[in-house]
Design an enzyme around this catalytic site. Structure first.
Site, mmCIF file in Angstrom:
data_model
loop_
_atom_site.group_PDB
_atom_site.id
_atom_site.type_symbol
_atom_site.label_atom_id
_atom_site.label_comp_id
_atom_site.label_asym_id
_atom_site.label_seq_id
_atom_site.Cartn_x
_atom_site.Cartn_y
_atom_site.Cartn_z
ATOM 1 N N LYS A 114 0.823 -1.213 0.000
ATOM 2 C CA LYS A 114 0.000 0.000 0.000
ATOM 3 C C LYS A 114 0.856 1.260 0.000
ATOM 4 C CE LYS A 114 -4.372 -1.639 1.910
ATOM 5 N NZ LYS A 114 -5.358 -1.508 2.992
ATOM 6 N N LYS A 205 -7.308 -9.961 -8.889
ATOM 7 C CA LYS A 205 -8.467 -9.899 -8.005
ATOM 8 C C LYS A 205 -9.362 -8.707 -8.376
ATOM 9 C CE LYS A 205 -8.625 -8.139 -3.444
ATOM 10 N NZ LYS A 205 -8.569 -8.157 -2.007
ATOM 11 N N LYS A 208 -11.487 -2.629 -5.542
ATOM 12 C CA LYS A 208 -11.892 -1.240 -5.752
ATOM 13 C C LYS A 208 -10.680 -0.347 -6.007
ATOM 14 C CE LYS A 208 -12.333 -0.542 -0.816
ATOM 15 N NZ LYS A 208 -13.052 -1.587 -0.096
HETATM 16 P P1 ADP Z 1 -10.711 -4.191 -2.082
HETATM 17 O O1 ADP Z 1 -9.685 -5.256 -2.442
HETATM 18 O O2 ADP Z 1 -11.687 -3.963 -3.157
HETATM 19 O O3 ADP Z 1 -10.048 -2.949 -1.554
HETATM 20 P P2 ADP Z 1 -11.116 -4.886 0.621
HETATM 21 O O4 ADP Z 1 -9.685 -5.249 0.691
HETATM 22 O O5 ADP Z 1 -11.584 -3.675 1.344
HETATM 23 O O6 ADP Z 1 -11.545 -4.794 -0.888
HETATM 24 O O7 ADP Z 1 -11.914 -6.147 1.077
HETATM 25 C C1 ADP Z 1 -13.065 -6.153 1.881
HETATM 26 C C2 ADP Z 1 -13.529 -7.583 2.040
HETATM 27 O O8 ADP Z 1 -13.943 -8.108 0.771
HETATM 28 C C3 ADP Z 1 -12.437 -8.529 2.531
HETATM 29 O O9 ADP Z 1 -13.025 -9.470 3.399
HETATM 30 C C4 ADP Z 1 -11.945 -9.199 1.281
HETATM 31 O O10 ADP Z 1 -11.417 -10.486 1.535
HETATM 32 C C5 ADP Z 1 -13.202 -9.253 0.430
HETATM 33 N N1 ADP Z 1 -12.850 -9.155 -0.994
HETATM 34 C C6 ADP Z 1 -12.371 -8.065 -1.628
HETATM 35 N N2 ADP Z 1 -12.178 -8.303 -2.939
HETATM 36 C C7 ADP Z 1 -12.538 -9.600 -3.129
HETATM 37 C C8 ADP Z 1 -12.571 -10.456 -4.280
HETATM 38 N N3 ADP Z 1 -12.197 -10.022 -5.478
HETATM 39 N N4 ADP Z 1 -13.008 -11.733 -4.123
HETATM 40 C C9 ADP Z 1 -13.401 -12.174 -2.899
HETATM 41 N N5 ADP Z 1 -13.399 -11.418 -1.793
HETATM 42 C C10 ADP Z 1 -12.977 -10.152 -1.886
HETATM 43 NA NA NA Z 2 -7.778 -4.107 -0.519
#
Ligand code: ADP
Ligand code: NA
Length: 338
Positions: A114, A205, A208
């Site tokens: 990050k 993956k 966002k």
């Molecule tokens: P992002 O990667 O979009 O920033 P976060 O890291 O805030 O999302 O993740 C919030 C929750 O959603 C976590 O529990 C994470 O494991 C789940 N999550 C995020 N992206 C995915 C994905 N592509 N597939 C499955 N679970 C996800």
């Molecule tokens: Na994330």
């Protein structure tokens, strides 16, 4: 019998949750409130570890809560609250930070990822100590402080394992220094959680922060763009709707989404679309996605129309969470020597 306790948090860092959040985490929140004593937290303190706009943060926190309610989180069964409403999170994080080695914190790989993406504003100390705040989030809700063998469960994906390990280490270190207080939490892999990839880059993956608008489906998106994105999802030059993570990552991701949302097994889907090509498969999947998220979008918008009702839900959640957090902090303060 007392239900096992679960803690999970999510950041309010976008205007909508996405399909990956829903299938990887939030849908399991709804399921687990029936089997667990659930504490679900919108972690706005974590959201200010990178530069933010106050009005946007405030709005996103409300939208996050409204979406969780719209997805089925029930504030009478689960304790649903906003992190900043319970000041003990920051207080315990300070104490735990004083038990964390500088080098130990420096080994967190998510920080390295990050911080390397931070722009001209640079990286904050808050981003560095983020995993310590996460440890505090969890340990505050340790069931019956001092009780053996009653670990709080924390649903975690691969990327959060290292942080949970740090939380366990800090719990044990605190106990060793100040007397038995915390039970080290346990990782919980919720059944049915699916990893979702980017629609345009099926090896990455869905995220966002990293996905392009075409690669991500937002929970609050209108049906039109939702359908378009699925019709345009990257597949491969073949024609077979077959699950193959290595050779057909795009189709495999779509099969996973279809199966998770609709309940049909992947082999049954493969049979259903045998010989029919990708077009009909995508069209049907688009319908399933639209049917899943339209009611959630409509309920979210309705909830956002009634601020007073939302505020009542949040006050109730904060009160319940505070009850537990205050009790934990009372013990912590006494043991630390305050
Ligand atoms: P992002 O990667 O979009 O920033 P976060 O890291 O805030 O999302 O993740 C919030 C929750 O959603 C976590 O529990 C994470 O494991 C789940 N999550 C995020 N992206 C995915 C994905 N592509 N597939 C499955 N679970 C996800
Ligand atoms: Na994330």
């Amino acid at each position: 019998a007392v239900r096992p306790r679960v803690f999970s948090g999510i950041q309010p860092t976008a205007d909508s949750f996405h399909l990956g959040n829903y299938l990887g985490a939030l849908r399991q929140w709804v399921a687990m409130q029936d089997t667990h004593d659930a504490f679900y937290c919108v972690v706005d303190l974590h959201a200010i570890t990178i530069e933010h706009d106050p009005a946007v943060l405030r709005r996103r926190t409300k939208v996050a809560i409204a979406q969780l309610l719209a997805m089925g989180v029930d504030p009478d069964r689960a304790t649903l609250f906003v992190q900043s409403h319970v000041p003990e999170h920051a207080e315990l994080a300070w104490v735990l930070g004083c038990l964390t080695g500088f080098g130990e914190a420096g080994r967190m790989t998510q920080f390295k990822d990050k911080s390397s993406k931070q722009g001209t504003g640079g990286t904050s100390v808050g981003l560095f100590t983020y995993p310590i705040l996460q440890a505090a989030d969890i340990l505050l809700y340790t069931p019956d402080p001092g009780a053996e063998g009653r670990a709080i469960r924390v649903p975690v994906g691969e990327d959060q394992r290292q942080h949970l390990e740090l939380t366990r280490t800090l719990a044990q270190r605190f106990n060793h220094r100040f007397g038995e207080t915390f039970v080290p939490p346990e990782a919980h892999i919720p059944p049915g959680a699916a990893k979702i990839t980017d629609l345009q880059e099926p090896d990455a993956k869905m995220s966002k922060s990293a996905s392009s608008p075409q690669g991500i489906i937002d929970v609050l998106e209108e049906p039109g763009p939702m359908r378009k994105k699925i019709m345009r999802a990257v597949t491969d030059t073949g024609t077979e709707v077959v699950y193959d993570e290595e050779k057909k990552a795009g189709v495999t991701n779509l099969l996973r989404i279809f199966s998770a949302l609709d309940g049909t097994s992947v082999p049954d889907l493969e049979r259903r679309y045998e010989g029919s090509g990708y077009g009909q498969f995508k069209k049907d999947l688009a319908q399933v996605v639209v049917d899943t998220f339209t009611p959630i979008r409509e309920r979210t918008l309705k909830l956002l129309d009634d601020e007073e009702q939302l505020d009542r839900v949040l006050a109730q959640g904060a009160e319940r969470a505070s009850g537990v957090a205050a009790r934990t902090m009372e013990i912590v303060r006494e043991r630390v020597g305050f």
